[in-house]
Write a protein that holds these residues in place. Structure first.
Motif, PDB file in Angstrom:
ATOM      1  N   TRP A   1       0.840  -1.204   0.000  1.00 38.08           N
ATOM      2  CA  TRP A   1       0.000   0.000   0.000  1.00 38.08           C
ATOM      3  C   TRP A   1       0.867   1.242   0.000  1.00 38.08           C
ATOM      4  CZ3 TRP A   1      -5.134  -0.240  -0.726  1.00 38.08           C
ATOM      5  CH2 TRP A   1      -5.888   0.921  -0.546  1.00 38.08           C
ATOM      6  N   ASP A   2       0.386   2.260  -0.683  1.00 36.43           N
ATOM      7  CA  ASP A   2       1.038   3.580  -0.636  1.00 36.43           C
ATOM      8  C   ASP A   2       0.109   4.555   0.067  1.00 36.43           C
ATOM      9  OD1 ASP A   2       3.554   3.398  -1.800  1.00 36.43           O
ATOM     10  OD2 ASP A   2       2.683   3.287  -3.816  1.00 36.43           O
ATOM     11  N   PRO A   3       0.586   5.457   0.900  1.00 36.67           N
ATOM     12  CA  PRO A   3       1.975   5.631   1.295  1.00 36.67           C
ATOM     13  C   PRO A   3       2.401   4.643   2.373  1.00 36.67           C
ATOM     14  CG  PRO A   3       0.626   7.279   2.372  1.00 36.67           C
ATOM     15  CD  PRO A   3      -0.299   6.470   1.491  1.00 36.67           C
ATOM     16  N   ALA A   4       3.682   4.694   2.713  1.00 36.52           N
ATOM     17  CA  ALA A   4       4.229   3.788   3.726  1.00 36.52           C
ATOM     18  C   ALA A   4       3.596   4.086   5.091  1.00 36.52           C
ATOM     19  CB  ALA A   4       5.739   3.981   3.822  1.00 36.52           C
ATOM     20  N   PRO A   5       3.388   3.044   5.903  1.00 35.32           N
ATOM     21  CA  PRO A   5       2.784   3.285   7.214  1.00 35.32           C
ATOM     22  C   PRO A   5       3.749   3.961   8.176  1.00 35.32           C
ATOM     23  CG  PRO A   5       3.414   0.978   6.994  1.00 35.32           C
ATOM     24  CD  PRO A   5       3.699   1.632   5.665  1.00 35.32           C
ATOM     25  N   CYS A   6       3.201   4.761   9.056  1.00 34.43           N
ATOM     26  CA  CYS A   6       3.999   5.360  10.131  1.00 34.43           C
ATOM     27  C   CYS A   6       3.051   6.056  11.091  1.00 34.43           C
ATOM     28  CB  CYS A   6       4.993   6.372   9.554  1.00 34.43           C
ATOM     29  SG  CYS A   6       6.136   7.048  10.766  1.00 34.43           S
ATOM     30  N   ALA A   7       3.162   5.774  12.368  1.00 39.88           N
ATOM     31  CA  ALA A   7       2.345   6.489  13.358  1.00 39.88           C
ATOM     32  C   ALA A   7       3.062   7.765  13.771  1.00 39.88           C
ATOM     33  CB  ALA A   7       2.081   5.606  14.574  1.00 39.88           C
ATOM     34  N   GLY A   8       4.362   7.690  13.947  1.00 41.55           N
ATOM     35  CA  GLY A   8       5.146   8.887  14.227  1.00 41.55           C
ATOM     36  C   GLY A   8       4.924   9.494  15.600  1.00 41.55           C
TER      37      GLY A   8
END
Ligand SMILES: CC(C)(COP(=O)(O)OP(=O)(O)OC[C@H]1O[C@@H](n2cnc3c(N)ncnc32)[C@H](O)[C@@H]1OP(=O)(O)O)[C@@H](O)C(=O)NCCC(=O)NCCS
Length: 409
Positions: free
Chosen positions: A399-406
């Protein structure tokens, strides 16, 4: 040791904090304790008792998290700690096993967490689902590519963070659905993001903010601190520490980064929580200047395969039989047919021959779309029983975009 497990109550709060402080070897400042308490759902906490003594604890936040295709309920596992006097005697194992059974019973199909150490949670079926980049950019390396986007209608406004919370919330809520891993923020969570006690500052001064906007309203914001400093020769040597930056379109994002990279008296810009596909990588004329490091962000556990797999969307049609190995959640350990097309996805228990065999941690790692299964196959973690099956599932789950909770919870 005779271990009993039960949810904790407000009356257990000081014991719980004491266990966490001892386990992490660090005091929790009173304002952070208060924020944590505001976010705590006591009925979703779990304490492990040796007789009357609390020796281990954990809790779950009821998150709404973006996954490929939209938001779903996700159990945000947090505050995991075991008293050092009771470590390596199975307390965490007991807590994790019970917590996963509770999540399953509640119908929450997916759990996620941040790990203090990367070796802890794989054994409980969590997979490294999202990566995060650290950047350490010298100010001299901040030039953009010639075709960087620009929008003359955009302008920057320096704001006091405490006074612009509604602006940040508006931008964040608009960005929330755009990236897997982002989770909706409660007011107490926002208090944490905008927290500006001395203990939050890490010696880098007050939180600062800049908003990118046009006549129609805000299109992005950045939160950061600046640790002002000078070299022995009286040259400016400040460090800008980025907390977060969200831009709702490429031009707003580029303008915010232009501001961060151009602050006078700053000689380097540091960031700890950037997504693996941060557009900044392509905005900088020389991406080597990022001096990027690579860390784990979210770990994801597929608690209930049958419900979790249809709860997300897929990038390509797929029809595969997956044999899932899961020693901790036996209800998952069997063969499942995953069929997905534009109309949605179905996951049904089957006795058909498996196309591929994998541990449940691999499904967790791939769930948010950022972990190619082919790499896990090359590492020998995924076994292919029908030629091409790994590539088919890998393409569908990507999937785009890459996952990130940050944002650590
Ligand atoms: C991490 C922690 C919760 C583990 O608790 P515990 O009760 O000692 O864990 P268990 O006894 O159930 O261990 C289960 C297995 O995981 C292993 N393990 C647990 N923590 C580990 C660690 N930090 N590093 C390596 N292995 C670890 C154990 O060796 C054991 O392996 P085995 O089954 O092969 O014997 C505890 O050490 C702790 O509180 N650490 C400090 C705080 C922290 O980091 N919390 C996690 C926040 S995300």
């Amino acid at each position: 040791m005779s271990l009993t497990l039960r949810p904790m109550t407000e009356g257990d709060w000081s014991d719980w904090i004491a266990v966490d402080e001892e386990a992490f070897g660090a005091p929790i400042p009173p304002h952070r304790e208060e924020r944590f308490k505001e976010n705590t759902e006591f009925e979703r906490s779990l304490g492990a008792y040796d007789g009357d003594l609390l020796v281990g604890a954990t809790a779950v936040f009821s998150f709404t998290m973006t996954v490929p295709g939209g938001p779903i309920p996700v159990g945000g596992v947090t505050a995991v700690g075991v008293l050092p006097s009771h470590r390596r005697r199975g307390v965490l194992t007991a807590l994790m096993t019970r917590q996963l059974a509770d999540l399953h019973e509640r119908g929450e199909a997916v759990a996620a967490l941040y790990a203090s150490e990367a070796v802890i949670y794989g054994r409980f079926g969590y997979g490294r689902a999202a990566d995060t980049m650290t950047f350490d950019i010298p100010r001299s390396g901040g030039a953009f590519v010639p075709h960087a986007p620009a929008d003359p209608s955009l302008r920057l406004r320096i704001v006091r963070p405490a006074e612009a919370r509604e602006v940040f919330e508006k931008v964040f809520d608009a960005a929330l659905g755009s990236r897997p891993g982002l989770y909706a923020r409660t007011p107490a969570r926002w208090d944490g993001v905008l927290g500006d006690h001395e203990a939050d500052q890490g010696g880098a001064g007050p939180l600062r903010a800049v908003v990118a906007e046009d006549d129609g309203g805000p299109r992005g914001y950045a939160l950061f601190r600046i640790k002002a400093d000078w070299t022995g020769n009286n040259l400016p040597d400040g460090e800008l520490r980025l907390k977060e930056v969200f831009g709702l379109d490429p031009a707003a994002y580029a303008l915010l980064w232009r501001h961060l990279l151009d602050r006078d008296l700053v000689s380097r810009i540091k960031a700890w929580n950037r997504p693996a596909d941060d557009p900044l990588i392509h905005l900088l004329a020389d991406a080597r200047q990022l001096n990027a490091g690579w860390l784990d962000d979210l770990w994801v556990r597929v608690v209930d395969v049958e419900r979790a797999l249809p709860a997300r969307r897929y990038s390509a049609p797929v029809d595969v039989v997956i044999e899932v190995e899961d020693a901790v959640c036996p209800w998952n350990a069997r063969r499942w047919r995953l069929s997905a097309d534009v109309s949605g996805a179905r996951c049904t228990p089957v006795d058909d021959a498996a196309d591929l065999v994998l541990p449940v941690s691999v499904l967790g790692a791939a769930y948010l779309g950022g972990r190619p299964l082919a790499a896990l196959q090359a590492a020998g973690v995924v076994r292919e029983a029908r030629a091409g099956a790994v590539r088919e599932l890998s393409a569908a789950m990507a999937w785009d975009p890459a996952p990130c909770a940050g944002l650590i919870f």
